[in-house]
Design an enzyme around this catalytic site. Structure first.
Site: not given
Lengths: 259, 262
Positions: A141, A154
């Site tokens: 990401s 995350y």
């Protein structure tokens, strides 16, 4: 067709980006191993693939569980006679200030996102080696490169995936297994909706729509990505068009990381 | 004192970040040679350094001109007999219009000549002396966050600052065998004459503050600490690096609204 007769195992294939990749790979001739922890979601993806005359088989697995992974990988390889492509897409996300992030949420995030990528790669590698050419695609990401307030676990898991991608790229290079990762920006999925709903709550905004509008203002291409935008990137990395590409981070983010 | 009796050249030291570094080095015991086109500003910085009990000279220098640069180095050697540190700080933004479609060839050339070729020329001439004296040295190049991400300043400016990051690596490898460390600093938004027009607009200042995690605009003095580190023996095993001094801006793309940092 770019992936004719290739066997591809795709984790987290029951929704969002994983489903879009499964559909596109099937259209390009690949036989899909649909892996998800939720049977209804995975079976629905299989149905969608069969609707377009594609080939797919569902196996339920929690990617953070060794036995699940070993079983899933081996049964897909046995079903299709080989395994050519692994897409480590399964991921979870908890949005919140670190003071409120529980140890369990941290562990689940690292287990699914990072250890899951490790486990699937570990058990898939012996199969990927067999034909003298193999592909692993990891979903990182943009948040693996830069910090986001309230995204600590995350961010940590996705940053780890970038480093793991490079490590595996070097280790598997002699076996001609290429390992690359994709860095999605904001993608219109159920996960994004859950995250932005939480973000809006934390920031005291009206709702996810307001976050979406703010995001569109700071993304140079002025739109949120579709899961298909990610699937086309994955197709490139899975196909022979990228046969000299390994260890890279492919940002598909509307130009966000350039700003 | 961390730089006692070291000789440092600082280009573009008449104002802003260069000035802060020159004065900061003097406070740590260095003698300073200032190369700038702004003589008036440079003289006042030299006065400030002499008030601190250190020696300072001013040499009018356009860093894009090899003859000027050679003169800066020659006069510095004549005055101080050695060069231990050079800070390549001189830079310019250039005249508008500043879009890729409209920018003139002259403006492109001028900014690249001062910002990028200037770094090469100053380093080339300074390194000759550092090698001749065999005592190693420290080269510190001032890049910018705009060398890493596009924030709409001007294409030639961004390109010049990105070029500095790579030139820093190239020189670091080439000069390593002479024990010369070459590193860069990438300042973020810093209060200086160069950023004054922007920061004088209240909305811009407010927007900038909100986009910077440390929630303030940087001061030239914020850059001094990293420069001191790179100039001192503390960084003897550091070379080829770019240290960003930006209040956290670069790696903090706002994933929640910019007014929210917990």
């Amino acid at each position: 067709m770019k992936l004719m007769n290739k066997a591809a195992l795709i984790t987290g294939a029951g929704a969002g980006i994983g489903r879009a990749i499964s559909m596109l790979f099937a259209k390009e001739g690949a036989k899909i191993g649909v892996i998800d922890s939720i049977p209804e979601a995975g079976l629905q993806t299989v149905q969608l693939i069969e609707n377009i005359n594609g080939i797919a088989k569902f196996i339920q697995a929690d990617v953070s569980n060794t036995r699940d992974v070993e079983k899933a990988v081996n049964s897909i390889a046995a079903e299709y006679g080989s395994l050519d492509i692994l897409v480590n897409n399964a991921g979870v996300c908890f949005v919140g200030p670190i003071a409120e992030l529980t140890e369990e949420q941290w562990d689940v995030t690292i287990d699914v996102n990072l250890k899951g990528t490790f486990l699937c790669s570990k058990y898939a590698a012996p199969h990927l080696k067999k034909n003298g050419v193999g592909v692993i695609i990891n979903m990182s990401s943009g948040l693996g490169l830069y910090g986001g307030a309230c995204w600590s676990a995350y961010c940590a898991s996705k940053g780890g995936i970038i480093a793991l991608t490079k490590a595996l790229a070097v280790e598997f290079a002699p076996d001609n297994i290429r390992v690359n990762c994709i860095l999605p920006g904001a993608v219109a999925t159920d996960m994004l909706l859950r995250n932005t709903t939480m973000q809006a709550k934390i920031a005291g905004l009206s709702g996810p729509e307001e976050i979406n509008e703010l995001m569109k203002k700071i993304i140079p291409l002025r739109r949120i990505a579709t899961p298909e935008d990610m699937a086309f990137g994955a197709l490139y990395l899975a196909s022979d068009e990228s046969s000299y590409v390994t260890g890279i981070e492919l940002s598909i983010d509307g130009g966000y990381l350039a700003t | 004192m961390r730089l006692l009796d070291k000789v440092a050249i600082v280009t573009g030291a008449a104002s802003g970040i260069g000035r802060a570094i020159a004065v900061g080095f003097a406070k740590e015991g260095a003698h300073v040679s200032i190369g700038d086109i702004n003589l008036e500003g440079a003289e006042s910085v030299a006065d400030e350094i002499e008030m601190l009990g250190r020696r300072a000279i001013v040499v009018k220098t356009n860093v894009a001109e090899a003859s000027d640069v050679k003169r800066l180095i020659d006069i510095t050697i004549a005055e101080f007999e050695e060069i231990n540190i050079i800070v390549n700080n001189a830079a310019m933004v250039g005249e508008p219009p500043l879009t890729c479609q409209e920018i003139s060839e002259d403006t492109w050339d001028q900014v690249l000549a001062v910002n990028l070729k200037g770094v090469l020329l100053c380093s080339q001439y300074a390194v000759k002396e550092m090698i001749r004296l065999s005592r190693g040295g420290k080269i510190i190049n001032i890049s910018s966050i705009s060398g890493e991400v596009y924030i709409g300043i001007a294409p030639n400016y961004h390109v010049s600052k990105a070029g500095i990051i790579m030139l820093t690596k190239a020189m670091a490898i080439e000069f390593a065998k002479y024990n010369i460390n070459v590193n860069a600093i990438g300042p973020g938004l810093i209060e200086s004459p160069a950023t004054k027009p922007l920061l004088d607009i209240p909305e811009c200042r407010e927007f900038a503050k909100n986009a910077i995690p440390l929630h303030r605009v940087g001061q030239p003095e914020d850059v001094v600490g990293p420069a001191l580190f790179l100039a001192s023996k503390d960084s003897d095993f550091v070379t080829g690096q770019t240290i960003f001094v930006d209040g956290g801006f670069l790696y903090s793309h706002p994933t929640v609204p910019t007014n929210y940092y917990p």
